[in-house]
Design an enzyme around this catalytic site. Sequence first.
Site, PDB file in Angstrom:
ATOM      1  CG  ASP A 197      -1.746   1.244   1.388  1.00 36.54           C
ATOM      2  OD1 ASP A 197      -1.807   2.034   0.426  1.00 36.54           O
ATOM      3  OD2 ASP A 197      -2.323   1.437   2.480  1.00 36.54           O
TER       4      ASP A 197
ATOM      5  CB  SER B 264       3.055   9.619   4.763  1.00 40.16           C
ATOM      6  OG  SER B 264       2.293  10.797   4.691  1.00 40.16           O
TER       7      SER B 264
ATOM      8  N   GLY C 150      -9.876   7.912  -6.126  1.00 41.29           N
ATOM      9  CA  GLY C 150      -8.596   7.329  -5.730  1.00 41.29           C
ATOM     10  C   GLY C 150      -8.718   5.846  -5.423  1.00 41.29           C
TER      11      GLY C 150
ATOM     12  CG  ASP D  59      -6.268   6.044  -1.402  1.00 37.50           C
ATOM     13  OD1 ASP D  59      -6.927   6.433  -2.397  1.00 37.50           O
ATOM     14  OD2 ASP D  59      -5.737   6.831  -0.598  1.00 37.50           O
ATOM     15  NE  ARG D  60     -12.219   9.174  -1.625  1.00 40.73           N
ATOM     16  CZ  ARG D  60     -12.823  10.116  -2.357  1.00 40.73           C
ATOM     17  NH1 ARG D  60     -12.132  10.812  -3.259  1.00 40.73           N
ATOM     18  NH2 ARG D  60     -14.112  10.354  -2.179  1.00 40.73           N
TER      19      ARG D  60
END
Length: 251
Positions: free
Chosen positions: A7, A11, A98, A100-101
Amino acid sequence: MRILELDAGNSRLKWRLLNKGQIISNGFLANSEDWQYELPRLFDQIGRVDSARASIVSGDERFTLLSAAVNQHFNVFLLKAEVKEQWRGIQVAYSGLGVDRWLAMLAAHHVGGAEHKEASSKMVVSCGTAITIDLLSGSGNHLGGYIVPGVGLMKRMLHTRTAQLPMVEAEALTMTPGTSSADCINNGILAMAVAMINTQQSQYKAAYGKECAIYLTGGDATLIQPYIHGECFHHPSLVMDGLGLAFEEEG
């Protein structure tokens, strides 16, 4: 079957290794680290991998680097998750969502049944570099969402965009009014983040006559969770939990 899941967020790079569906190891690399140096060391520790899959929101350059490293070290291709308009019961509200969402919504829609009745509506909240909120109907329709700066990003913006406000590294311990500039920043930003989520819960209840279950993920989830109204569940690996569903054939 040993499966490496990645993932790659804004960051850090989170990873975990599955063996026969069970997590046997996990960890992360910060985006500020030298991946070309650190990835081979990490992959040596992981050992054999039969398959690899990833969520990437940190850019094509990161995916190219990861893909080459995975292929060179494990001799497998890195599968990249892509948003599908309709998949595994989820219908997305708009193009350009996105990944990830999308993965977090997939996971919440499917694994959430163990904690909350399957047909219930859900609010999926990621508390990371950005705070994202996505609303899901009980039937899996994505009702839309929000993207706002996360707790850490708001702190950095105040520090870098003003002349005298300090950079506050410590986590807030309360949402009460501060008695120093640092406390005012810390407590105020936490209060803003919490209010954003609780407001959506209130608006949803006003519109539909019931609350939705809230699923929190991301690095600041534990900071925010104690102040959330209604049913709230913390799932630290919600995005990676969605990876398996993204590549699993619909039955």
